[in-house]
Design an enzyme around this catalytic site. Structure first.
Site, PDB file in Angstrom:
ATOM      1  N   TYR A  11      40.768  82.086  15.876  1.00 47.57           N
ATOM      2  CA  TYR A  11      40.459  82.094  17.309  1.00 47.57           C
ATOM      3  C   TYR A  11      41.647  82.561  18.162  1.00 47.57           C
ATOM      4  CZ  TYR A  11      39.278  80.035  21.886  1.00 47.57           C
ATOM      5  OH  TYR A  11      39.046  79.815  23.216  1.00 47.57           O
ATOM      6  N   ASN A  32      43.442  83.599   4.988  1.00 47.66           N
ATOM      7  CA  ASN A  32      42.626  83.284   3.807  1.00 47.66           C
ATOM      8  C   ASN A  32      41.134  83.201   4.153  1.00 47.66           C
ATOM      9  OD1 ASN A  32      42.335  80.831   5.107  1.00 47.66           O
ATOM     10  ND2 ASN A  32      43.219  79.593   3.457  1.00 47.66           N
ATOM     11  N   LEU A  33      40.801  83.449   5.432  1.00 52.16           N
ATOM     12  CA  LEU A  33      39.415  83.472   5.912  1.00 52.16           C
ATOM     13  C   LEU A  33      38.682  82.146   5.689  1.00 52.16           C
ATOM     14  CD1 LEU A  33      38.335  87.070   4.743  1.00 52.16           C
ATOM     15  CD2 LEU A  33      39.448  86.405   6.881  1.00 52.16           C
ATOM     16  N   LEU A  59      48.528  81.449   2.107  1.00 48.59           N
ATOM     17  CA  LEU A  59      49.978  81.306   2.228  1.00 48.59           C
ATOM     18  C   LEU A  59      50.514  80.065   1.514  1.00 48.59           C
ATOM     19  CD1 LEU A  59      49.980  82.431   5.907  1.00 48.59           C
ATOM     20  CD2 LEU A  59      51.391  83.538   4.164  1.00 48.59           C
ATOM     21  N   LYS A  85      43.164  72.653  11.852  1.00 47.25           N
ATOM     22  CA  LYS A  85      43.480  72.233  13.218  1.00 47.25           C
ATOM     23  C   LYS A  85      42.528  71.206  13.841  1.00 47.25           C
ATOM     24  CE  LYS A  85      41.104  76.227  15.308  1.00 47.25           C
ATOM     25  NZ  LYS A  85      39.943  75.535  15.823  1.00 47.25           N
ATOM     26  N   SER A 125      51.606  72.226  19.233  1.00 45.20           N
ATOM     27  CA  SER A 125      50.511  71.563  19.936  1.00 45.20           C
ATOM     28  C   SER A 125      51.021  70.433  20.803  1.00 45.20           C
ATOM     29  CB  SER A 125      49.534  71.018  18.891  1.00 45.20           C
ATOM     30  OG  SER A 125      48.641  70.089  19.460  1.00 45.20           O
ATOM     31  N   TYR A 150      46.836  65.636  11.696  1.00 40.64           N
ATOM     32  CA  TYR A 150      47.008  66.989  12.261  1.00 40.64           C
ATOM     33  C   TYR A 150      48.223  67.030  13.180  1.00 40.64           C
ATOM     34  CZ  TYR A 150      46.620  70.724  15.653  1.00 40.64           C
ATOM     35  OH  TYR A 150      46.928  71.769  16.495  1.00 40.64           O
ATOM     36  N   LYS A 154      52.159  69.011  12.893  1.00 39.81           N
ATOM     37  CA  LYS A 154      52.852  69.824  13.902  1.00 39.81           C
ATOM     38  C   LYS A 154      54.254  69.276  14.163  1.00 39.81           C
ATOM     39  CE  LYS A 154      49.637  72.883  14.635  1.00 39.81           C
ATOM     40  NZ  LYS A 154      49.814  74.271  14.154  1.00 39.81           N
ATOM     41  N   LEU A 200      35.364  70.720  21.934  1.00 39.91           N
ATOM     42  CA  LEU A 200      34.341  70.471  22.957  1.00 39.91           C
ATOM     43  C   LEU A 200      33.559  71.721  23.358  1.00 39.91           C
ATOM     44  CD1 LEU A 200      32.970  68.652  25.086  1.00 39.91           C
ATOM     45  CD2 LEU A 200      34.913  69.135  26.608  1.00 39.91           C
TER      46      LEU A 200
END
Length: 343
Positions: A11, A32-33, A59, A85, A125, A150, A154, A200
């Site tokens: 995104y 890596n899709l 990776l 994420k 983040s 998550y 970070k 959201l």
């Protein structure tokens, strides 16, 4: 100048590739899709007229990562997005998040060091601040215990980068995003989570278009004006432009210290219900939503103090909430129409 964008079909990654190419950078993508599609490269080419190079591998694979960097040791910098994420998913699958998000970063840093590639922009983040004591949140706010695995990845990632910088010639900029939403004005790229959305706005647009029966609002008993959590929503194109500025800052040797941190937000917080109302206004639709219990890992409210980024980077978020949700809705409609036309 060649820039490697990891997670570049995702995104934020895809929007950043567009902005890099618009500024004349040559872009290599590694992905890596796992949460995106190779078709995104076609759409980036439609928008910019230039096709980025895509290599598909993970990776987390140290040998493949090392091989890629040896073959592409002339890249001027790396923008590292590739990571899982979703806050809720990380609570359920912590080991998956630690392995993916931390091992991939270590492999990249090792390969950068070995190939004398010095510039890293890291996708961080606002979750690193946890539930902040003061609002708005500036870069000087303390890093608190993360509310989710998550968020913890970070925090740890930033520490890994800082320790590596001290022991090498690498420089790093961590961009701490608040909540990216919206889509490119072409409606050719946007937020397309595989499976059930964790965020959201895609849940709103998928509910509005009929893919989801109902939108769940997690909690209305928070100490906020309408009882729902408050976030700082930022348009993904505004966010993408900040990455180009950060890369430029490194290449032109304008950094003030080897590791810099910038908050990327608008400086304004909106509640979940305010986002829903803004969507209903721009779309003319009534959303089917239901208040349910709180979700583990969610902070009550957070919004940015973006003044340091505004001043130091010369960057400012420009788009307002209604423009953001309108672009997300335009993207959702265009994407579903394309799918229907294929059938």
């Amino acid at each position: 100048m060649k820039i490697l964008v990891t997670g570049g079909t995702g995104y934020i990654g895809s929007h950043t590739v567009v902005e890099l190419q618009n500024k004349g950078f040559e872009v290599l993508i590694v992905d890596n899709l796992s949460n995106s599609s190779a078709e995104i490269v076609d759409n980036i080419e439609k928008i910019t007229g230039t096709r980025p190079v895509l290599e598909v591998f993970d990776l987390v694979d140290r040998e493949k990562t090392a091989d890629f960097f040896q073959r592409n040791n002339d890249i001027a910098g790396v923008i590292h997005f590739a990571a899982y994420k979703a806050v809720g998913e990380s609570v359920e699958k912590p080991l998956m998040y630690y392995r993916n998000n931390l091992v991939s970063l270590m492999n990249i840093l090792e390969s950068m060091r070995d190939n004398n590639i010095q510039n890293l922009v890291f996708s961080s983040s606002c979750t690193v601040y946890g539930q902040p004591d003061e609002l708005p949140v500036s870069e000087k706010a303390p890093i608190k215990k993360a509310e989710s695995p998550y968020g913890n990845t970070k925090q740890i990632s930033e520490e890994i980068i800082q320790d590596t910088i001290k022991a090498s010639d690498i420089h790093g900029i961590a961009l701490r995003y608040f909540n990216p939403i919206g889509a490119h004005e072409s409606a050719l790229i946007g937020e397309l989570p595989l499976g059930v959305p964790n965020n959201l706005v895609p849940f709103i647009t998928q509910t509005a278009i009929g893919i989801r029966d109902q939108l769940k609002v997690f909690g209305n008993d928070y100490p906020t004006p309408d009882g729902t959590p408050i976030r700082d929503y930022i348009h993904v194109v505004d966010l993408a432009k900040a990455h180009v500025i950060a890369v430029d800052r490194m290449i032109q040797d304008k950094m003030k210290k080897p590791f810099e941190v910038f908050n990327l937000g608008t400086g304004k917080g909106y509640s979940v219900l305010e986002v829903i109302k803004a969507f209903e206004k721009v779309s003319g639709l009534k959303l089917n939503y239901k208040i349910v219990g709180r979700r583990e890992g969610d902070v009550i409210q957070v919004w940015a103090d973006p003044s340091f980024s505004n001043r130091e980077l010369g960057w400012k978020a420009e788009k307002g909430l209604e423009e953001m949700v309108a672009s997300a809705w335009k993207w959702e409609q265009a994407y579903r129409k394309k799918l229907a036309d294929k059938q």
